[in-house]
Motif scaffolding. Structure first.
Motif, short mmCIF file in Angstrom:
data_model
loop_
_atom_site.label_atom_id
_atom_site.label_comp_id
_atom_site.label_asym_id
_atom_site.label_seq_id
_atom_site.Cartn_x
_atom_site.Cartn_y
_atom_site.Cartn_z
N ALA A 1 -48.68 -54.32 60.41
CA ALA A 1 -50.11 -54.51 60.71
C ALA A 1 -50.30 -55.44 61.90
O ALA A 1 -51.16 -55.21 62.75
CB ALA A 1 -50.84 -55.04 59.48
N SER A 2 -49.48 -56.49 61.94
CA SER A 2 -49.57 -57.43 63.06
C SER A 2 -49.14 -56.76 64.37
O SER A 2 -49.78 -56.95 65.41
CB SER A 2 -48.68 -58.64 62.77
N ALA B 1 -51.86 -54.41 65.47
CA ALA B 1 -52.99 -55.18 66.00
C ALA B 1 -52.73 -55.62 67.43
O ALA B 1 -53.64 -55.61 68.27
CB ALA B 1 -53.25 -56.38 65.10
N GLY C 1 -60.58 -57.60 59.33
CA GLY C 1 -59.42 -57.68 58.45
C GLY C 1 -59.18 -59.10 57.94
O GLY C 1 -58.55 -59.29 56.91
N GLU D 1 -61.94 -56.52 63.67
CA GLU D 1 -62.07 -55.35 62.79
C GLU D 1 -62.26 -55.76 61.33
O GLU D 1 -62.09 -54.95 60.42
CB GLU D 1 -60.84 -54.46 62.96
N TRP E 1 -52.10 -63.59 55.98
CA TRP E 1 -51.65 -62.95 57.22
C TRP E 1 -50.53 -63.74 57.88
O TRP E 1 -49.48 -63.19 58.25
CB TRP E 1 -52.84 -62.81 58.16
N THR F 1 -57.71 -58.91 67.31
CA THR F 1 -58.00 -57.54 66.87
C THR F 1 -58.31 -57.51 65.38
O THR F 1 -59.30 -56.89 64.95
CB THR F 1 -56.81 -56.61 67.14
N GLU F 2 -57.48 -58.14 64.59
CA GLU F 2 -57.65 -58.11 63.13
C GLU F 2 -58.97 -58.78 62.73
O GLU F 2 -59.67 -58.30 61.82
CB GLU F 2 -56.47 -58.81 62.46
#
Length: 228
Positions: A210-211, A214, A51, A49, A61, A45-46
């Motif tokens: 954030a993780s 995601a 990121g 998008e 990350w 996902t990250e």
């Protein structure tokens, strides 16, 4: 020629590597059939998008996930499982399931744990029930008398190695870049394992939001390569 010399050596001293350590290396190998390659823990996902677009982004990350998120809490769970009795371990597993921040994260740890238990039971007759992945590894390490000091770093290294592989395929990163990220995380692995192994199960926590988000958003991606 010294006929008393062990074959294949020049010193007469046979190199020895204990079976338990070889078991641990086998368990953490990408070839061990738990399907780790199919899971991204929300990293897909990250990346989708935008990121994470560079090796530096990936390293930052992963450090956060290790220090504050699921990778850290998994080592806490691994350690608790290792120290537990059979009955106590079921409670550890229940906490592991309740602590998952998303349905996909639960699916990931449940399916990998189930596959791990199935394989070690077939090979070593450990009789493990269905357990989440870190709890299963802790139980198997205890049963095979592999030290937690060896188990925890190799477990965390394997987790990060799989996530680096995800990024190499999706960002994409070069193989050397990916390996440099993994190498740079060596000190982090040691530090996190030391901290997590000193953290009681009652103090388990996660703040890598954030993780977690995601991993929640992954199921809504239009195109998905990974299961989580």
């Amino acid at each position: 020629m010294n006929r008393g010399m062990d074959p294949g050596t020049k010193t007469g001293t046979r190199i020895r590597m204990t079976d338990p350590l070889l078991h641990l290396v086998q368990w953490m190998s990408p070839s061990f059939p738990i399907g780790a390659f199919a899971y991204s823990s929300g990293l897909e996902t990250e990346i989708a998008e935008s990121g994470i677009t560079t090796a530096a982004h990936l390293e930052e990350w992963l450090k956060d996930v290790c220090t504050y998120g699921a990778a850290h809490s998994d080592v806490v769970l691994l350690n608790a499982s290792y120290a537990a009795s059979t009955e106590e371990r079921l409670n550890v597993d229940a906490i592991a399931r309740a602590f998952c921040p998303s349905a996909e994260r639960l699916k990931e740890t449940d399916l990998q744990g189930t596959a791990f238990c199935g394989t070690v039971n077939a090979l070593w007759s450990l009789g493990l029930p269905r357990l989440t992945y870190p709890v299963a590894v802790g139980a198997a390490a205890q049963a095979k008398h592999i030290s937690i000091e060896q188990t925890a770093p190799l477990f965390l290294h394997a987790t990060l190695s799989n996530l680096v592989s995800v990024a190499v395929r999706l960002v994409p990163l070069g193989q050397t870049e990916g390996q440099r990220v993994l190498s740079n995380l060596s000190a982090c692995i040691a530090d996190i394992c030391t901290d997590a192994m000193a953290t009681p199960l009652s103090a388990i926590s996660s703040s890598a939001f954030a993780s977690d988000i995601a991993s929640m958003r992954h199921e809504t991606l239009d195109t998905r390569i990974f299961r989580t």
